[in-house]
Design a protein around this motif. Sequence first.
Motif, short mmCIF file in Angstrom:
data_model
loop_
_atom_site.label_atom_id
_atom_site.label_comp_id
_atom_site.label_asym_id
_atom_site.label_seq_id
_atom_site.Cartn_x
_atom_site.Cartn_y
_atom_site.Cartn_z
N ARG A 111 16.45 0.00 36.55
CA ARG A 111 17.58 0.48 35.75
C ARG A 111 18.64 1.13 36.64
NH1 ARG A 111 14.36 3.49 30.93
NH2 ARG A 111 16.46 3.82 30.10
N ASN A 137 20.72 1.17 30.93
CA ASN A 137 19.86 0.27 30.15
C ASN A 137 19.09 -0.68 31.06
OD1 ASN A 137 20.45 1.12 27.46
ND2 ASN A 137 22.42 0.08 27.60
N ARG A 155 20.64 -4.43 27.20
CA ARG A 155 19.21 -4.10 27.13
C ARG A 155 18.49 -5.22 26.39
NH1 ARG A 155 16.13 0.51 28.18
NH2 ARG A 155 13.95 -0.13 28.07
N ARG A 162 14.71 3.60 25.92
CA ARG A 162 16.17 3.50 26.03
C ARG A 162 16.83 4.86 25.83
NH1 ARG A 162 19.71 -1.12 22.90
NH2 ARG A 162 21.79 -0.26 23.32
#
Length: 318
Positions: A111, A137, A155, A162
């Motif tokens: 990420r 995300n 995502r 999240r």
Amino acid sequence: MTRYAALAVWLTCVTAASAAAEAPEEAPLIPPDAVVEVVSTGDYRFTEGPALAPDGSIYFSDIPNNSIHRYDPDTGETTLFTDDSGGANGLMIVQLSEDEARLFACEGRRRAVATYRLSDPESREVFVDRYDGKRLNSPNDLTMMYPIVLFTDPRYGKQDDRELEAEHVFILPPSPRGEQRIIPLAADFQKPNGIVHCPSSWRLFIADNKAKTVAVVPFGYRPDPVMEELPAPEVFANLADLGGPDGMTVDHAGRLYVAIFGQGILILSPDGDRLGFIETGPQTTNCVFGADGQTLYVTAEKSLKRVVLNTGAPAVDD
């Protein structure tokens, strides 16, 4: 000369050379005898993110295998750059000086967007991994509109960890004080995926995989590096009849090449007209031109492929 200044000179030269060339009118863009050739295959599971390096080699990622590879067109050999890529997807290579090139990687699993010195796979550094104190995300693809870096952050898959509500396109302008800023593009994207800019027209293209559209952010001028936001995106192409767009690239004449997942590469004119389609097979994800500006490299079908087109790109001196 600073790294950004060196990059400015490099991009200016590329743009000037591109503007001076015209495609032969008598030659079809896709030659009748064009062949899509597999140039690198192995135990890859999902190839993505092809990027052109200064030496003419092509780097690409294999997301599930957590790896980045380098294909050498001169020898036909593929070597491993790293087997610890953080689930890297989109890649970009920038020549910062005569002696230094940087590989930027969208690390979906970590990420983050990270950078490496191209000469040292062990030199990974985090470029950005948070917005407003929250983890990104899953960075997907990136481009540079000098001196601004832009990347998409959708995502896919699990949502349980999240932290950001929206799926943004982020802008990272340089700061004169060295303080990193990250600004979301003011737009409601559903699944921003591929992103590329056209150096000759200063237009930014963004593929929305879920909306099945390609958006364009028109500049018409070189962007101000201290700007707080970009102009509002407009719909450039609606691809609902074909499927979701993925990675993209442009040629010297401003034509856009859009990967349609599971099918092939759609070619669009600078005005958005459909010029042709190249069938490249299942898992077609992304594409980039080689150093000659005519050989299109495509990540598809768990491999790296290429096809030679009549783009009319200027000849490359050996």
